[in-house]
Design a protein around this motif. Sequence first.
Motif, PDB file in Angstrom:
ATOM      1  N   VAL A 167       0.816  -1.218   0.000  1.00 49.76           N
ATOM      2  CA  VAL A 167       0.000   0.000   0.000  1.00 49.76           C
ATOM      3  C   VAL A 167       0.852   1.270   0.000  1.00 49.76           C
ATOM      4  O   VAL A 167       1.750   1.436   0.841  1.00 49.76           O
ATOM      5  CB  VAL A 167      -0.948   0.009   1.223  1.00 49.76           C
ATOM      6  CG1 VAL A 167      -1.765   1.301   1.259  1.00 49.76           C
ATOM      7  CG2 VAL A 167      -1.880  -1.196   1.170  1.00 49.76           C
ATOM      8  N   ASP A 168       0.565   2.173  -0.960  1.00 47.40           N
ATOM      9  CA  ASP A 168       1.156   3.517  -1.041  1.00 47.40           C
ATOM     10  C   ASP A 168       2.688   3.515  -1.176  1.00 47.40           C
ATOM     11  O   ASP A 168       3.354   4.459  -0.768  1.00 47.40           O
ATOM     12  CB  ASP A 168       0.757   4.367   0.173  1.00 47.40           C
ATOM     13  CG  ASP A 168      -0.738   4.614   0.270  1.00 47.40           C
ATOM     14  OD1 ASP A 168      -1.430   4.448  -0.753  1.00 47.40           O
ATOM     15  OD2 ASP A 168      -1.233   4.950   1.367  1.00 47.40           O
ATOM     16  N   THR A 169       3.231   2.460  -1.763  1.00 45.71           N
ATOM     17  CA  THR A 169       4.693   2.354  -1.864  1.00 45.71           C
ATOM     18  C   THR A 169       5.217   2.533  -3.286  1.00 45.71           C
ATOM     19  O   THR A 169       6.435   2.586  -3.490  1.00 45.71           O
ATOM     20  CB  THR A 169       5.176   0.973  -1.357  1.00 45.71           C
ATOM     21  OG1 THR A 169       4.590  -0.042  -2.190  1.00 45.71           O
ATOM     22  CG2 THR A 169       4.783   0.749   0.083  1.00 45.71           C
ATOM     23  N   GLY A 170       4.328   2.624  -4.278  1.00 46.49           N
ATOM     24  CA  GLY A 170       4.747   2.648  -5.677  1.00 46.49           C
ATOM     25  C   GLY A 170       5.505   3.897  -6.093  1.00 46.49           C
ATOM     26  O   GLY A 170       5.552   4.899  -5.356  1.00 46.49           O
ATOM     27  N   ASP A 171       6.070   3.850  -7.288  1.00 42.49           N
ATOM     28  CA  ASP A 171       6.850   4.970  -7.816  1.00 42.49           C
ATOM     29  C   ASP A 171       5.984   6.215  -7.993  1.00 42.49           C
ATOM     30  O   ASP A 171       4.831   6.132  -8.440  1.00 42.49           O
ATOM     31  CB  ASP A 171       7.453   4.598  -9.173  1.00 42.49           C
ATOM     32  CG  ASP A 171       8.522   3.524  -9.055  1.00 42.49           C
ATOM     33  OD1 ASP A 171       8.947   3.226  -7.928  1.00 42.49           O
ATOM     34  OD2 ASP A 171       8.915   2.987 -10.106  1.00 42.49           O
ATOM     35  N   ILE A 172       6.568   7.368  -7.673  1.00 47.30           N
ATOM     36  CA  ILE A 172       5.876   8.657  -7.826  1.00 47.30           C
ATOM     37  C   ILE A 172       5.949   9.085  -9.287  1.00 47.30           C
ATOM     38  O   ILE A 172       7.012   9.100  -9.900  1.00 47.30           O
ATOM     39  CB  ILE A 172       6.512   9.716  -6.916  1.00 47.30           C
ATOM     40  CG1 ILE A 172       6.279   9.358  -5.435  1.00 47.30           C
ATOM     41  CG2 ILE A 172       5.954  11.110  -7.223  1.00 47.30           C
ATOM     42  CD1 ILE A 172       7.083  10.194  -4.460  1.00 47.30           C
ATOM     43  N   LEU A 173       4.781   9.447  -9.821  1.00 47.58           N
ATOM     44  CA  LEU A 173       4.704   9.928 -11.206  1.00 47.58           C
ATOM     45  C   LEU A 173       4.684  11.454 -11.247  1.00 47.58           C
ATOM     46  O   LEU A 173       5.411  12.071 -12.019  1.00 47.58           O
ATOM     47  CB  LEU A 173       3.457   9.362 -11.881  1.00 47.58           C
ATOM     48  CG  LEU A 173       3.328   7.832 -11.874  1.00 47.58           C
ATOM     49  CD1 LEU A 173       2.013   7.403 -12.503  1.00 47.58           C
ATOM     50  CD2 LEU A 173       4.505   7.193 -12.613  1.00 47.58           C
ATOM     51  N   VAL A 174       3.830  12.053 -10.432  1.00 44.18           N
ATOM     52  CA  VAL A 174       3.729  13.517 -10.332  1.00 44.18           C
ATOM     53  C   VAL A 174       3.421  13.868  -8.882  1.00 44.18           C
ATOM     54  O   VAL A 174       2.663  13.165  -8.210  1.00 44.18           O
ATOM     55  CB  VAL A 174       2.611  14.085 -11.244  1.00 44.18           C
ATOM     56  CG1 VAL A 174       2.486  15.595 -11.065  1.00 44.18           C
ATOM     57  CG2 VAL A 174       2.880  13.757 -12.706  1.00 44.18           C
ATOM     58  N   GLN A 175       4.005  14.956  -8.424  1.00 44.67           N
ATOM     59  CA  GLN A 175       3.741  15.408  -7.047  1.00 44.67           C
ATOM     60  C   GLN A 175       3.722  16.933  -7.007  1.00 44.67           C
ATOM     61  O   GLN A 175       4.600  17.575  -7.578  1.00 44.67           O
ATOM     62  CB  GLN A 175       4.826  14.867  -6.116  1.00 44.67           C
ATOM     63  CG  GLN A 175       4.542  15.049  -4.638  1.00 44.67           C
ATOM     64  CD  GLN A 175       5.523  14.245  -3.790  1.00 44.67           C
ATOM     65  OE1 GLN A 175       6.691  14.604  -3.679  1.00 44.67           O
ATOM     66  NE2 GLN A 175       5.053  13.146  -3.201  1.00 44.67           N
ATOM     67  N   LYS A 176       2.693  17.489  -6.355  1.00 45.87           N
ATOM     68  CA  LYS A 176       2.594  18.950  -6.230  1.00 45.87           C
ATOM     69  C   LYS A 176       2.229  19.327  -4.801  1.00 45.87           C
ATOM     70  O   LYS A 176       1.417  18.668  -4.162  1.00 45.87           O
ATOM     71  CB  LYS A 176       1.562  19.505  -7.209  1.00 45.87           C
ATOM     72  CG  LYS A 176       1.999  19.398  -8.662  1.00 45.87           C
ATOM     73  CD  LYS A 176       1.216  20.304  -9.575  1.00 45.87           C
ATOM     74  CE  LYS A 176       1.723  20.209 -11.011  1.00 45.87           C
ATOM     75  NZ  LYS A 176       1.009  21.089 -11.932  1.00 45.87           N
TER      76      LYS A 176
END
Length: 303
Positions: free
Chosen positions: A136-145
């Motif tokens: 859970v919630d561990t995957g690669d970040i694609l976009v972050q703001k």
Amino acid sequence: MGNPEFAIPTLKLLQKSKHEILAVVSNKPKQMGRGRTFRSTPVGKYAKENNIKLLEPTKLNEKVFINELKKLNADIFIVVAYRILPKEIIKIPIHGAVNLHVSLLPKYRGAAPIQWALMNGDKETGVTIFQISEKVDTGDILVQKQFPIFEDDNMLSLGLRLCNLGADIIIDTISKIEDGSIKKVKQNQKTVTFAPKITKEMRYINWSWPSKKIHNWVRGLSPHPSMYTTFNGKILKVFKTFVENGPKCKPGVVFQINKDSILVGTGNGLLGLLEIQLEGKKKLFIEDFLKGNPIGNNSVFGK
């Protein structure tokens, strides 16, 4: 894939975008209210009203449901406030599944990131679009703001703002996935923090806490499920407060009654109550509450 009202802004923008929605997945209708009538989730209701194919599985690992997903031949699954997807579902689309998470991952992994950001008194938070993996919630970040948290924000106002902002971001993200311009970033395991589910025990006001801490917890859990205390043997929900400097006063004891607020002692400072709801009654501003519920100085909350 989604359940609550918070997921609808993304669904609406997807409808208007160049991308095609093949189906919506949401929880099955539940019996609710005094009449125990079956009600769809907000997302399920929206799909029905807009004639979008709707799948409402009881269990995500059912073979019939998984086969239905495969038949869609979807390029990607978009997840906003839904459930934990099993590995077999994640790997169906060519681009897997992506999730809109309302925190700056890896900060606040878990079920309640909006609540914990407010409860901890954070001044900023954000939106992360990430690739869903097995954990859970561990995957690669694609976009972050990143976005500011305002002083008067509560869980509802901040949540609605982030989900509307996040809807724009997720549309942009899937367009970049489509044209191959997205860059994935691994999460920093050294800065992970968690946002666990809120329990009833957490919601009971501890008047020995500093007034600022109680105030932040009220913000984080308002309007639902709300912090609460007891008064004259009844549950009293607290929805809106403010922090006031003042003389030391015994925690939980009423220090002063004003026309539109009640000042209560805490472990450090005074907490002003502005909007409350007594068990079995309507939610009221203090001015209206005092008309039918006389409270005197030295009255005690939490006993």
